[in-house]
Design an enzyme around this catalytic site. Sequence first.
Site, PDB file in Angstrom:
ATOM      1  N   ARG A  29      31.598  45.900 -20.482  1.00  0.00           N
ATOM      2  CA  ARG A  29      31.894  46.042 -19.226  1.00  0.00           C
ATOM      3  C   ARG A  29      33.086  46.411 -18.613  1.00  0.00           C
ATOM      4  NH1 ARG A  29      27.224  42.791 -17.668  1.00  0.00           N
ATOM      5  NH2 ARG A  29      26.808  41.286 -19.489  1.00  0.00           N
ATOM      6  N   ASN A  87      31.622  60.728 -13.467  1.00  0.00           N
ATOM      7  CA  ASN A  87      32.477  61.424 -12.724  1.00  0.00           C
ATOM      8  C   ASN A  87      33.588  62.567 -13.319  1.00  0.00           C
ATOM      9  OD1 ASN A  87      32.228  59.773 -11.045  1.00  0.00           O
ATOM     10  ND2 ASN A  87      33.706  58.081 -11.193  1.00  0.00           N
ATOM     11  N   HIS A 100      32.598  58.591 -19.694  1.00  0.00           N
ATOM     12  CA  HIS A 100      31.051  57.800 -19.726  1.00  0.00           C
ATOM     13  C   HIS A 100      30.492  57.934 -18.418  1.00  0.00           C
ATOM     14  CE1 HIS A 100      35.623  57.741 -17.644  1.00  0.00           C
ATOM     15  NE2 HIS A 100      34.870  57.073 -16.462  1.00  0.00           N
ATOM     16  N   HIS A 102      28.660  55.257 -15.963  1.00  0.00           N
ATOM     17  CA  HIS A 102      28.844  54.538 -15.326  1.00  0.00           C
ATOM     18  C   HIS A 102      27.217  53.832 -14.837  1.00  0.00           C
ATOM     19  CE1 HIS A 102      33.488  54.017 -13.881  1.00  0.00           C
ATOM     20  NE2 HIS A 102      32.917  55.976 -14.057  1.00  0.00           N
TER      21      HIS A 102
HETATM   22  P1  DGP Z   1      36.618  56.834 -13.820  1.00  0.00           P
HETATM   23  O1  DGP Z   1      36.927  56.218 -12.355  1.00  0.00           O
HETATM   24  O2  DGP Z   1      35.078  57.779 -13.721  1.00  0.00           O
HETATM   25  O3  DGP Z   1      37.564  57.814 -14.846  1.00  0.00           O
HETATM   26  O4  DGP Z   1      36.165  55.328 -14.692  1.00  0.00           O
HETATM   27  C1  DGP Z   1      36.581  54.513 -15.058  1.00  0.00           C
HETATM   28  C2  DGP Z   1      36.698  52.742 -15.209  1.00  0.00           C
HETATM   29  O5  DGP Z   1      37.380  52.498 -16.226  1.00  0.00           O
HETATM   30  C3  DGP Z   1      36.820  51.818 -13.922  1.00  0.00           C
HETATM   31  O6  DGP Z   1      36.016  52.170 -13.549  1.00  0.00           O
HETATM   32  C4  DGP Z   1      37.802  51.030 -14.865  1.00  0.00           C
HETATM   33  C5  DGP Z   1      37.278  51.186 -16.121  1.00  0.00           C
HETATM   34  N1  DGP Z   1      38.777  50.960 -16.726  1.00  0.00           N
HETATM   35  C6  DGP Z   1      39.947  51.149 -17.207  1.00  0.00           C
HETATM   36  N2  DGP Z   1      40.931  50.920 -18.043  1.00  0.00           N
HETATM   37  C7  DGP Z   1      39.555  49.841 -18.853  1.00  0.00           C
HETATM   38  C8  DGP Z   1      39.993  48.761 -19.699  1.00  0.00           C
HETATM   39  O7  DGP Z   1      41.145  48.787 -20.847  1.00  0.00           O
HETATM   40  N3  DGP Z   1      38.648  48.140 -19.783  1.00  0.00           N
HETATM   41  C9  DGP Z   1      37.542  48.367 -19.418  1.00  0.00           C
HETATM   42  N4  DGP Z   1      35.858  47.468 -20.332  1.00  0.00           N
HETATM   43  N5  DGP Z   1      37.493  49.029 -18.306  1.00  0.00           N
HETATM   44  C10 DGP Z   1      38.600  49.709 -17.919  1.00  0.00           C
END
Ligand code: DGP
Length: 114
Positions: A29, A87, A100, A102
Amino acid sequence: MAETLFSKIIRREIPADIVYEDDDVLAFRDIQPQAPVHVLFIPKRAVATLNDLVVDDALLIGKLVLAAATFAKREGFADAGYRTVINCNPDGGQSVYHIHLHLLGGRQMQWPPG
Ligand code: DGP
């Protein structure tokens, strides 16, 4: 490529709410959810961005998409619908340089996304 925190999540060195795993893909998540369901699907073999993919990665990226659809069906919101987003680089809004996907669901999505 430089290692990101997602590699630490794969190795269970930092905590995450893991909701799906198979041999090639891990999903957890998002820490900043943008929808009632917001899950990130990542390949266990790190690739930085969409721009770094080569033909040999096609199966791996297909597995990310299939894993997301499998999860949506399992969780019961596949028929209602959902959105998938990858992205790329700063203009695409990428902040973590481990590719990744989403998966966003549980509410009506808007278009254009802004
Ligand atoms: P993007 O902006 O497409 O690179 O999405 C990165 C996403 O990763 C952003 O929606 C927040 C999430 N994210 C960043 N750090 C962490 C983390 O430590 N744990 C989790 N579960 N999500 C994270």
